[in-house]
Design a protein around this motif. Structure first.
Motif, PDB file in Angstrom:
ATOM      1  N   ALA A 131       0.844  -1.197   0.000  1.00  0.00           N
ATOM      2  CA  ALA A 131       0.000   0.000   0.000  1.00  0.00           C
ATOM      3  C   ALA A 131       0.877   1.245   0.000  1.00  0.00           C
ATOM      4  O   ALA A 131       2.001   1.228   0.509  1.00  0.00           O
ATOM      5  N   PRO A 132       0.406   2.341  -0.558  1.00  0.00           N
ATOM      6  CA  PRO A 132       1.189   3.582  -0.517  1.00  0.00           C
ATOM      7  C   PRO A 132       1.314   4.106   0.898  1.00  0.00           C
ATOM      8  O   PRO A 132       0.503   3.781   1.773  1.00  0.00           O
ATOM      9  N   GLU A 133       2.332   4.924   1.128  1.00  0.00           N
ATOM     10  CA  GLU A 133       2.538   5.474   2.465  1.00  0.00           C
ATOM     11  C   GLU A 133       1.368   6.347   2.891  1.00  0.00           C
ATOM     12  O   GLU A 133       0.977   6.344   4.051  1.00  0.00           O
ATOM     13  N   HIS A 134       0.804   7.100   1.969  1.00  0.00           N
ATOM     14  CA  HIS A 134      -0.332   7.977   2.274  1.00  0.00           C
ATOM     15  C   HIS A 134      -1.466   7.603   1.321  1.00  0.00           C
ATOM     16  O   HIS A 134      -1.558   8.146   0.215  1.00  0.00           O
ATOM     17  N   PRO A 135      -2.345   6.651   1.690  1.00  0.00           N
ATOM     18  CA  PRO A 135      -3.379   6.185   0.751  1.00  0.00           C
ATOM     19  C   PRO A 135      -4.287   7.293   0.238  1.00  0.00           C
ATOM     20  O   PRO A 135      -4.710   7.258  -0.924  1.00  0.00           O
ATOM     21  N   SER A 136      -4.622   8.275   1.066  1.00  0.00           N
ATOM     22  CA  SER A 136      -5.549   9.314   0.623  1.00  0.00           C
ATOM     23  C   SER A 136      -4.920  10.272  -0.374  1.00  0.00           C
ATOM     24  O   SER A 136      -5.638  10.970  -1.094  1.00  0.00           O
ATOM     25  N   GLU A 137      -3.586  10.332  -0.444  1.00  0.00           N
ATOM     26  CA  GLU A 137      -2.926  11.183  -1.421  1.00  0.00           C
ATOM     27  C   GLU A 137      -2.618  10.450  -2.715  1.00  0.00           C
ATOM     28  O   GLU A 137      -2.217  11.083  -3.699  1.00  0.00           O
ATOM     29  N   SER A 160       4.123  -0.377  10.272  1.00  0.00           N
ATOM     30  CA  SER A 160       3.066   0.027   9.344  1.00  0.00           C
ATOM     31  C   SER A 160       1.898   0.658  10.087  1.00  0.00           C
ATOM     32  O   SER A 160       1.271   1.601   9.578  1.00  0.00           O
ATOM     33  N   LEU A 161       1.594   0.157  11.282  1.00  0.00           N
ATOM     34  CA  LEU A 161       0.535   0.778  12.078  1.00  0.00           C
ATOM     35  C   LEU A 161       0.904   2.206  12.465  1.00  0.00           C
ATOM     36  O   LEU A 161       0.056   3.101  12.463  1.00  0.00           O
ATOM     37  N   GLY A 162       2.163   2.407  12.817  1.00  0.00           N
ATOM     38  CA  GLY A 162       2.602   3.762  13.117  1.00  0.00           C
ATOM     39  C   GLY A 162       2.464   4.680  11.913  1.00  0.00           C
ATOM     40  O   GLY A 162       2.093   5.851  12.046  1.00  0.00           O
ATOM     41  N   LEU A 163       2.753   4.159  10.728  1.00  0.00           N
ATOM     42  CA  LEU A 163       2.588   4.958   9.512  1.00  0.00           C
ATOM     43  C   LEU A 163       1.125   5.240   9.233  1.00  0.00           C
ATOM     44  O   LEU A 163       0.758   6.346   8.813  1.00  0.00           O
ATOM     45  N   ARG A 164       0.249   4.254   9.477  1.00  0.00           N
ATOM     46  CA  ARG A 164      -1.182   4.474   9.271  1.00  0.00           C
ATOM     47  C   ARG A 164      -1.719   5.547  10.218  1.00  0.00           C
ATOM     48  O   ARG A 164      -2.596   6.331   9.856  1.00  0.00           O
ATOM     49  N   ALA A 165      -1.184   5.586  11.441  1.00  0.00           N
ATOM     50  CA  ALA A 165      -1.627   6.603  12.388  1.00  0.00           C
ATOM     51  C   ALA A 165      -1.150   7.988  11.975  1.00  0.00           C
ATOM     52  O   ALA A 165      -1.874   8.974  12.117  1.00  0.00           O
ATOM     53  N   ALA A 166       0.079   8.062  11.468  1.00  0.00           N
ATOM     54  CA  ALA A 166       0.629   9.365  11.091  1.00  0.00           C
ATOM     55  C   ALA A 166      -0.039   9.936   9.850  1.00  0.00           C
ATOM     56  O   ALA A 166      -0.131  11.154   9.700  1.00  0.00           O
ATOM     57  N   GLU A 293     -14.465   6.137  13.285  1.00  0.00           N
ATOM     58  CA  GLU A 293     -13.855   6.987  14.310  1.00  0.00           C
ATOM     59  C   GLU A 293     -13.212   6.164  15.420  1.00  0.00           C
ATOM     60  O   GLU A 293     -12.235   6.601  16.034  1.00  0.00           O
ATOM     61  N   THR A 294     -13.752   4.988  15.695  1.00  0.00           N
ATOM     62  CA  THR A 294     -13.153   4.139  16.734  1.00  0.00           C
ATOM     63  C   THR A 294     -11.777   3.656  16.316  1.00  0.00           C
ATOM     64  O   THR A 294     -10.839   3.619  17.124  1.00  0.00           O
ATOM     65  N   TYR A 295     -11.644   3.283  15.052  1.00  0.00           N
ATOM     66  CA  TYR A 295     -10.333   2.883  14.542  1.00  0.00           C
ATOM     67  C   TYR A 295      -9.348   4.048  14.597  1.00  0.00           C
ATOM     68  O   TYR A 295      -8.185   3.876  14.968  1.00  0.00           O
ATOM     69  N   GLU A 296      -9.824   5.220  14.265  1.00  0.00           N
ATOM     70  CA  GLU A 296      -8.950   6.398  14.287  1.00  0.00           C
ATOM     71  C   GLU A 296      -8.407   6.659  15.693  1.00  0.00           C
ATOM     72  O   GLU A 296      -7.201   6.847  15.892  1.00  0.00           O
ATOM     73  N   SER A 297      -9.299   6.671  16.690  1.00  0.00           N
ATOM     74  CA  SER A 297      -8.853   6.954  18.054  1.00  0.00           C
ATOM     75  C   SER A 297      -7.951   5.855  18.592  1.00  0.00           C
ATOM     76  O   SER A 297      -7.026   6.126  19.376  1.00  0.00           O
ATOM     77  N   SER A 298      -8.176   4.611  18.181  1.00  0.00           N
ATOM     78  CA  SER A 298      -7.361   3.503  18.689  1.00  0.00           C
ATOM     79  C   SER A 298      -5.979   3.495  18.071  1.00  0.00           C
ATOM     80  O   SER A 298      -4.979   3.292  18.774  1.00  0.00           O
ATOM     81  N   VAL A 299      -5.888   3.692  16.759  1.00  0.00           N
ATOM     82  CA  VAL A 299      -4.586   3.609  16.099  1.00  0.00           C
ATOM     83  C   VAL A 299      -3.705   4.795  16.464  1.00  0.00           C
ATOM     84  O   VAL A 299      -2.474   4.711  16.428  1.00  0.00           O
TER      85      VAL A 299
END
Length: 383
Positions: A131-137, A160-166, A293-299
Protein backbone atom coordinates in the motif's frame (compact mmCIF):
# COMPACT_ATOMS: atom_id res chain seq x y z
CA UNK A 1 -19.15 -14.81 -20.13
CA UNK A 2 -15.50 -13.87 -20.65
CA UNK A 3 -14.20 -11.38 -23.21
CA UNK A 4 -10.44 -10.97 -23.76
CA UNK A 5 -9.17 -7.66 -25.08
CA UNK A 6 -5.55 -7.08 -26.15
CA UNK A 7 -3.98 -3.65 -26.52
CA UNK A 8 -7.30 -2.05 -25.72
CA UNK A 9 -8.72 1.16 -24.24
CA UNK A 10 -11.21 2.07 -21.53
CA UNK A 11 -13.85 2.88 -24.15
CA UNK A 12 -13.62 -0.60 -25.65
CA UNK A 13 -13.85 -2.15 -22.17
CA UNK A 14 -17.09 -0.25 -21.47
CA UNK A 15 -18.50 -1.48 -24.79
CA UNK A 16 -17.53 -5.05 -23.90
CA UNK A 17 -19.32 -4.72 -20.53
CA UNK A 18 -22.54 -3.61 -22.22
CA UNK A 19 -22.24 -6.43 -24.77
CA UNK A 20 -21.67 -9.02 -22.03
CA UNK A 21 -24.66 -7.85 -20.00
CA UNK A 22 -26.94 -8.06 -22.99
CA UNK A 23 -25.62 -11.53 -23.86
CA UNK A 24 -26.36 -12.80 -20.35
CA UNK A 25 -29.82 -11.21 -20.31
CA UNK A 26 -29.09 -8.65 -17.56
CA UNK A 27 -28.91 -5.25 -19.30
CA UNK A 28 -29.74 -3.36 -16.09
CA UNK A 29 -26.94 -2.46 -13.71
CA UNK A 30 -27.79 -3.66 -10.18
CA UNK A 31 -24.42 -3.07 -8.51
CA UNK A 32 -24.02 -0.91 -5.42
CA UNK A 33 -20.33 0.06 -5.54
CA UNK A 34 -17.02 -0.18 -7.38
CA UNK A 35 -14.22 -2.15 -5.73
CA UNK A 36 -10.74 -1.36 -7.08
CA UNK A 37 -8.00 -3.87 -6.20
CA UNK A 38 -4.42 -2.71 -6.77
CA UNK A 39 -2.06 -5.69 -6.81
CA UNK A 40 0.50 -7.56 -8.89
CA UNK A 41 0.44 -10.68 -11.02
CA UNK A 42 1.47 -13.01 -8.22
CA UNK A 43 -1.19 -11.96 -5.69
CA UNK A 44 -4.18 -11.04 -7.83
CA UNK A 45 -5.75 -14.51 -7.80
CA UNK A 46 -6.29 -14.71 -4.02
CA UNK A 47 -7.45 -11.11 -3.83
CA UNK A 48 -9.93 -11.57 -6.68
CA UNK A 49 -11.31 -14.76 -5.15
CA UNK A 50 -11.92 -12.98 -1.84
CA UNK A 51 -13.56 -10.02 -3.58
CA UNK A 52 -15.78 -12.31 -5.67
CA UNK A 53 -17.01 -14.04 -2.51
CA UNK A 54 -17.71 -10.68 -0.89
CA UNK A 55 -19.60 -9.49 -3.98
CA UNK A 56 -22.29 -12.12 -3.29
CA UNK A 57 -23.26 -9.97 -0.30
CA UNK A 58 -22.42 -6.64 -1.97
CA UNK A 59 -22.97 -6.78 -5.77
CA UNK A 60 -20.19 -4.66 -7.19
CA UNK A 61 -18.01 -3.97 -10.20
CA UNK A 62 -14.55 -5.29 -9.39
CA UNK A 63 -11.64 -3.64 -11.17
CA UNK A 64 -8.36 -5.50 -10.65
CA UNK A 65 -5.40 -3.28 -11.52
CA UNK A 66 -2.35 -5.46 -12.22
CA UNK A 67 0.77 -3.38 -12.77
CA UNK A 68 3.47 -4.83 -15.02
CA UNK A 69 6.05 -2.07 -15.53
CA UNK A 70 8.53 -4.41 -17.24
CA UNK A 71 12.14 -5.28 -16.56
CA UNK A 72 14.09 -4.02 -19.58
CA UNK A 73 14.26 -0.32 -20.57
CA UNK A 74 12.35 -1.10 -23.77
CA UNK A 75 9.50 -2.74 -21.83
CA UNK A 76 9.32 0.18 -19.41
CA UNK A 77 8.92 2.69 -22.25
CA UNK A 78 6.02 0.87 -23.90
CA UNK A 79 2.38 1.57 -22.91
CA UNK A 80 -0.21 -1.16 -23.46
CA UNK A 81 -3.29 -2.39 -21.64
CA UNK A 82 -4.75 -5.89 -21.84
CA UNK A 83 -8.14 -6.55 -20.28
CA UNK A 84 -10.36 -9.49 -19.41
CA UNK A 85 -14.09 -8.87 -18.89
CA UNK A 86 -16.09 -11.39 -16.84
CA UNK A 87 -19.87 -11.18 -16.45
CA UNK A 88 -22.11 -13.90 -15.02
CA UNK A 89 -20.95 -17.32 -13.87
CA UNK A 90 -18.72 -17.09 -10.79
CA UNK A 91 -19.10 -13.31 -10.63
CA UNK A 92 -22.82 -13.66 -9.83
CA UNK A 93 -24.71 -10.40 -10.23
CA UNK A 94 -21.53 -8.33 -10.40
CA UNK A 95 -18.87 -7.67 -13.00
CA UNK A 96 -15.13 -8.23 -13.00
CA UNK A 97 -12.52 -6.52 -15.16
CA UNK A 98 -8.85 -7.49 -15.02
CA UNK A 99 -6.64 -4.65 -16.21
CA UNK A 100 -3.02 -5.50 -16.99
CA UNK A 101 -1.07 -2.28 -17.40
CA UNK A 102 2.25 -2.68 -19.18
CA UNK A 103 5.20 -0.31 -19.23
CA UNK A 104 4.67 3.39 -18.62
CA UNK A 105 0.91 2.91 -18.34
CA UNK A 106 1.42 1.18 -14.98
CA UNK A 107 2.19 4.62 -13.50
CA UNK A 108 -1.08 6.09 -14.81
CA UNK A 109 -3.69 3.66 -13.50
CA UNK A 110 -5.87 6.61 -12.47
CA UNK A 111 -6.60 7.59 -16.08
CA UNK A 112 -7.57 4.00 -16.92
CA UNK A 113 -9.80 3.34 -13.90
CA UNK A 114 -11.71 6.63 -13.89
CA UNK A 115 -13.84 5.94 -17.03
CA UNK A 116 -14.74 2.46 -15.71
CA UNK A 117 -16.27 3.54 -12.40
CA UNK A 118 -19.98 3.03 -11.85
CA UNK A 119 -21.82 6.36 -12.03
CA UNK A 120 -23.23 7.70 -8.75
CA UNK A 121 -21.88 4.75 -6.74
CA UNK A 122 -19.33 4.62 -3.90
CA UNK A 123 -15.75 3.62 -4.66
CA UNK A 124 -13.58 1.43 -2.42
CA UNK A 125 -9.86 0.90 -3.08
CA UNK A 126 -8.08 -2.11 -1.58
CA UNK A 127 -4.32 -2.70 -1.52
CA UNK A 128 -3.76 -6.36 -0.48
CA UNK A 129 0.00 -5.67 -0.36
CA UNK A 130 2.40 -2.78 -0.95
CA UNK A 131 0.00 0.00 0.00
CA UNK A 132 1.19 3.58 -0.52
CA UNK A 133 2.54 5.47 2.46
CA UNK A 134 -0.33 7.98 2.27
CA UNK A 135 -3.38 6.18 0.75
CA UNK A 136 -5.55 9.31 0.62
CA UNK A 137 -2.93 11.18 -1.42
CA UNK A 138 -2.62 8.38 -3.98
CA UNK A 139 -4.45 9.19 -7.22
CA UNK A 140 -6.56 6.05 -6.97
CA UNK A 141 -7.14 6.67 -3.28
CA UNK A 142 -8.51 10.13 -4.04
CA UNK A 143 -11.32 8.49 -6.02
CA UNK A 144 -12.49 6.38 -3.07
CA UNK A 145 -14.74 6.95 -0.09
CA UNK A 146 -13.03 4.03 1.68
CA UNK A 147 -9.38 2.92 1.47
CA UNK A 148 -8.41 -0.53 2.79
CA UNK A 149 -4.86 -1.58 3.65
CA UNK A 150 -3.43 -4.63 5.44
CA UNK A 151 -0.57 -4.13 7.89
CA UNK A 152 -0.28 -7.90 8.34
CA UNK A 153 0.99 -8.25 4.75
CA UNK A 154 3.91 -5.84 5.24
CA UNK A 155 7.48 -6.59 6.25
CA UNK A 156 7.16 -4.73 9.57
CA UNK A 157 3.48 -4.76 10.61
CA UNK A 158 3.98 -2.71 13.79
CA UNK A 159 5.84 0.05 11.96
CA UNK A 160 3.07 0.03 9.34
CA UNK A 161 0.53 0.78 12.08
CA UNK A 162 2.60 3.76 13.12
CA UNK A 163 2.59 4.96 9.51
CA UNK A 164 -1.18 4.47 9.27
CA UNK A 165 -1.63 6.60 12.39
CA UNK A 166 0.63 9.37 11.09
CA UNK A 167 -1.10 9.54 7.69
CA UNK A 168 -4.67 8.79 8.76
CA UNK A 169 -7.44 10.47 6.76
CA UNK A 170 -11.19 9.86 7.35
CA UNK A 171 -12.08 6.84 5.24
CA UNK A 172 -8.88 4.86 5.92
CA UNK A 173 -9.07 1.44 7.53
CA UNK A 174 -6.92 -1.64 7.93
CA UNK A 175 -7.77 -5.33 7.89
CA UNK A 176 -5.78 -5.77 11.11
CA UNK A 177 -8.55 -3.77 12.77
CA UNK A 178 -11.26 -5.82 11.05
CA UNK A 179 -9.78 -9.06 12.42
CA UNK A 180 -10.43 -8.05 16.04
CA UNK A 181 -14.12 -7.18 15.61
CA UNK A 182 -15.30 -10.47 17.24
CA UNK A 183 -12.84 -9.97 20.12
CA UNK A 184 -14.10 -6.46 20.78
CA UNK A 185 -17.71 -7.66 20.68
CA UNK A 186 -17.14 -10.46 23.20
CA UNK A 187 -15.12 -8.25 25.55
CA UNK A 188 -17.71 -5.47 25.41
CA UNK A 189 -20.50 -7.94 26.20
CA UNK A 190 -18.47 -9.38 29.10
CA UNK A 191 -17.88 -5.95 30.60
CA UNK A 192 -21.58 -5.17 30.40
CA UNK A 193 -22.18 -8.05 32.82
CA UNK A 194 -19.46 -7.04 35.28
CA UNK A 195 -19.54 -3.52 36.68
CA UNK A 196 -16.51 -3.77 38.96
CA UNK A 197 -13.69 -1.34 38.12
CA UNK A 198 -10.85 -2.57 35.91
CA UNK A 199 -7.32 -1.90 37.10
CA UNK A 200 -5.14 -3.31 34.29
CA UNK A 201 -5.18 -5.55 31.22
CA UNK A 202 -2.92 -7.98 29.37
CA UNK A 203 -3.10 -8.84 25.66
CA UNK A 204 -1.29 -11.97 24.43
CA UNK A 205 -0.51 -12.65 20.79
CA UNK A 206 2.18 -13.41 18.26
CA UNK A 207 5.15 -11.11 17.96
CA UNK A 208 4.70 -8.27 15.47
CA UNK A 209 0.99 -9.03 15.19
CA UNK A 210 -0.80 -5.77 14.31
CA UNK A 211 -4.18 -7.04 15.51
CA UNK A 212 -2.78 -7.66 19.00
CA UNK A 213 -1.34 -4.16 19.06
CA UNK A 214 -4.61 -2.58 17.93
CA UNK A 215 -6.62 -4.50 20.51
CA UNK A 216 -4.22 -3.34 23.24
CA UNK A 217 -4.54 0.25 22.04
CA UNK A 218 -8.33 -0.01 21.98
CA UNK A 219 -8.45 -1.29 25.57
CA UNK A 220 -6.02 1.35 26.81
CA UNK A 221 -7.91 4.17 25.12
CA UNK A 222 -11.37 3.03 26.18
CA UNK A 223 -10.69 1.80 29.71
CA UNK A 224 -8.01 4.29 30.72
CA UNK A 225 -5.88 1.60 32.39
CA UNK A 226 -2.32 0.36 31.72
CA UNK A 227 -2.26 -2.44 29.14
CA UNK A 228 0.67 -4.84 28.80
CA UNK A 229 1.50 -6.69 25.58
CA UNK A 230 2.89 -10.21 26.01
CA UNK A 231 4.22 -12.37 23.19
CA UNK A 232 2.83 -15.88 22.72
CA UNK A 233 3.27 -18.62 20.14
CA UNK A 234 -0.05 -17.81 18.46
CA UNK A 235 -1.76 -18.28 16.13
CA UNK A 236 -2.66 -14.58 16.03
CA UNK A 237 -4.38 -13.32 19.16
CA UNK A 238 -4.43 -15.90 21.95
CA UNK A 239 -5.73 -14.29 25.16
CA UNK A 240 -6.96 -11.12 26.87
CA UNK A 241 -6.97 -10.77 30.67
CA UNK A 242 -8.71 -7.94 32.49
CA UNK A 243 -7.84 -7.42 36.16
CA UNK A 244 -10.88 -6.31 38.18
CA UNK A 245 -11.62 -5.81 41.86
CA UNK A 246 -13.57 -9.10 41.92
CA UNK A 247 -11.10 -11.20 39.95
CA UNK A 248 -9.78 -11.76 36.43
CA UNK A 249 -11.89 -11.75 33.26
CA UNK A 250 -10.06 -14.02 30.82
CA UNK A 251 -10.82 -14.63 27.14
CA UNK A 252 -8.47 -17.41 26.02
CA UNK A 253 -8.21 -18.79 22.47
CA UNK A 254 -5.42 -21.33 22.34
CA UNK A 255 -6.26 -23.20 19.13
CA UNK A 256 -7.33 -20.32 16.86
CA UNK A 257 -11.00 -21.33 16.59
CA UNK A 258 -12.74 -21.85 19.94
CA UNK A 259 -12.24 -19.50 22.88
CA UNK A 260 -13.05 -19.90 26.56
CA UNK A 261 -14.49 -16.99 28.54
CA UNK A 262 -13.93 -17.09 32.30
CA UNK A 263 -15.58 -14.53 34.59
CA UNK A 264 -15.60 -14.30 38.40
CA UNK A 265 -18.69 -15.86 39.93
CA UNK A 266 -19.89 -17.40 36.63
CA UNK A 267 -19.28 -20.77 34.95
CA UNK A 268 -16.81 -20.86 32.09
CA UNK A 269 -18.34 -20.74 28.61
CA UNK A 270 -17.08 -21.35 25.09
CA UNK A 271 -17.21 -18.69 22.38
CA UNK A 272 -16.67 -19.17 18.63
CA UNK A 273 -13.71 -16.98 17.68
CA UNK A 274 -12.37 -18.70 14.59
CA UNK A 275 -9.88 -16.98 12.32
CA UNK A 276 -11.92 -15.59 9.45
CA UNK A 277 -11.25 -15.79 5.73
CA UNK A 278 -10.22 -12.77 3.70
CA UNK A 279 -13.60 -12.70 1.94
CA UNK A 280 -15.38 -12.27 5.30
CA UNK A 281 -13.08 -9.39 6.23
CA UNK A 282 -13.71 -7.59 2.93
CA UNK A 283 -17.47 -8.16 3.21
CA UNK A 284 -17.46 -6.60 6.68
CA UNK A 285 -15.57 -3.54 5.45
CA UNK A 286 -18.03 -3.05 2.59
CA UNK A 287 -20.99 -2.93 5.00
CA UNK A 288 -20.09 0.57 6.15
CA UNK A 289 -18.51 3.26 4.02
CA UNK A 290 -18.47 6.07 6.60
CA UNK A 291 -15.28 6.98 8.51
CA UNK A 292 -14.46 4.63 11.38
CA UNK A 293 -13.86 6.99 14.31
CA UNK A 294 -13.15 4.14 16.73
CA UNK A 295 -10.33 2.88 14.54
CA UNK A 296 -8.95 6.40 14.29
CA UNK A 297 -8.85 6.95 18.05
CA UNK A 298 -7.36 3.50 18.69
CA UNK A 299 -4.59 3.61 16.10
CA UNK A 300 -3.55 7.09 17.22
CA UNK A 301 -3.56 6.41 20.97
CA UNK A 302 -0.07 5.69 22.27
CA UNK A 303 1.23 4.73 18.86
CA UNK A 304 4.74 5.86 19.84
CA UNK A 305 4.85 2.97 22.32
CA UNK A 306 4.37 0.26 19.70
CA UNK A 307 8.09 -0.51 19.55
CA UNK A 308 8.40 0.23 15.84
CA UNK A 309 10.83 2.33 13.85
CA UNK A 310 10.44 5.38 16.09
CA UNK A 311 11.52 3.49 19.23
CA UNK A 312 14.50 1.95 17.49
CA UNK A 313 15.69 5.34 16.28
CA UNK A 314 15.13 6.91 19.69
CA UNK A 315 17.11 4.18 21.49
CA UNK A 316 19.84 3.87 18.88
CA UNK A 317 22.40 5.59 21.15
CA UNK A 318 21.84 3.23 24.08
CA UNK A 319 20.96 -0.10 22.39
CA UNK A 320 22.61 -2.02 19.53
CA UNK A 321 20.93 -1.80 16.14
CA UNK A 322 20.13 -5.51 16.10
CA UNK A 323 18.57 -5.58 19.56
CA UNK A 324 14.93 -4.53 19.94
CA UNK A 325 14.51 -2.49 23.12
CA UNK A 326 11.85 -3.69 25.59
CA UNK A 327 8.39 -2.24 25.08
CA UNK A 328 6.89 -0.49 28.13
CA UNK A 329 3.17 -0.77 28.96
CA UNK A 330 0.85 1.42 26.97
CA UNK A 331 0.08 4.84 28.47
CA UNK A 332 -3.17 5.39 30.29
CA UNK A 333 -5.70 8.13 29.74
CA UNK A 334 -6.97 9.92 32.87
CA UNK A 335 -9.16 12.89 31.90
CA UNK A 336 -9.75 13.90 35.54
CA UNK A 337 -6.10 14.74 36.19
CA UNK A 338 -4.83 16.36 32.99
CA UNK A 339 -1.96 18.11 34.72
CA UNK A 340 -0.54 14.91 36.23
CA UNK A 341 2.25 13.26 34.34
CA UNK A 342 1.18 10.00 32.62
CA UNK A 343 3.81 7.22 32.54
CA UNK A 344 5.04 6.63 29.02
CA UNK A 345 3.69 9.94 27.75
CA UNK A 346 5.81 12.12 25.52
CA UNK A 347 4.86 15.22 27.54
CA UNK A 348 7.15 16.20 30.42
CA UNK A 349 5.63 16.90 33.85
CA UNK A 350 5.31 20.56 34.76
CA UNK A 351 8.21 21.92 36.77
CA UNK A 352 8.32 24.79 39.21
CA UNK A 353 9.67 27.96 37.65
CA UNK A 354 13.16 28.82 38.77
CA UNK A 355 14.01 32.32 40.03
CA UNK A 356 16.15 34.21 37.51
CA UNK A 357 19.58 35.32 38.75
CA UNK A 358 19.85 38.88 40.01
CA UNK A 359 21.38 41.23 37.45
CA UNK A 360 24.98 42.21 38.23
CA UNK A 361 25.61 45.89 38.95
CA UNK A 362 28.43 47.59 37.01
CA UNK A 363 31.36 48.74 39.19
CA UNK A 364 31.10 52.28 40.47
CA UNK A 365 33.54 54.75 38.76
CA UNK A 366 36.49 56.05 40.79
CA UNK A 367 36.04 59.58 42.08
CA UNK A 368 38.33 62.13 40.44
CA UNK A 369 40.69 64.09 42.78
CA UNK A 370 39.80 67.71 43.48
CA UNK A 371 41.30 70.41 41.32
CA UNK A 372 43.49 71.81 44.10
CA UNK A 373 45.01 68.51 44.91
CA UNK A 374 45.61 67.92 41.23
CA UNK A 375 47.49 71.24 40.94
CA UNK A 376 49.57 70.49 44.09
CA UNK A 377 50.49 67.13 42.72
CA UNK A 378 51.59 68.72 39.46
CA UNK A 379 53.75 71.23 41.35
CA UNK A 380 55.59 68.54 43.26
CA UNK A 381 56.18 66.71 40.05
CA UNK A 382 57.79 69.85 38.52
CA UNK A 383 60.23 70.20 41.43
Amino acid sequence: MNIDLTDTTSSRINSALVQARRATGTPAVGMVLTLVIVTDEGNHYDALRAASEASKEHPSRILVVIKRPGRSPRDRKMARMDAEVRVGGETGTGETVLLRLHGELANHAYSVVLPLLLPDAPVVVWWPEDAPEHPSEDLLGQLAQRRITDAQATEDPVASLGLRAATYTPGDTDLAWTRITPWRSVLAAALDQRHSPITSAIVEGEAYNPSSELLALWLAERLGVPVDRQVSEGPGLTAVRLETADGVICLDRANGSLAELAMPGQPDRHVALQRREMSELIAEELRRLDPDETYESSVKFGVSKLGGVGTLERDAKTAPATQVPPRPPLPTRDPETPSEHVPGSSKNPPQAPTQPPAPTQPPAPKPHPPKAQEQKANGKADK
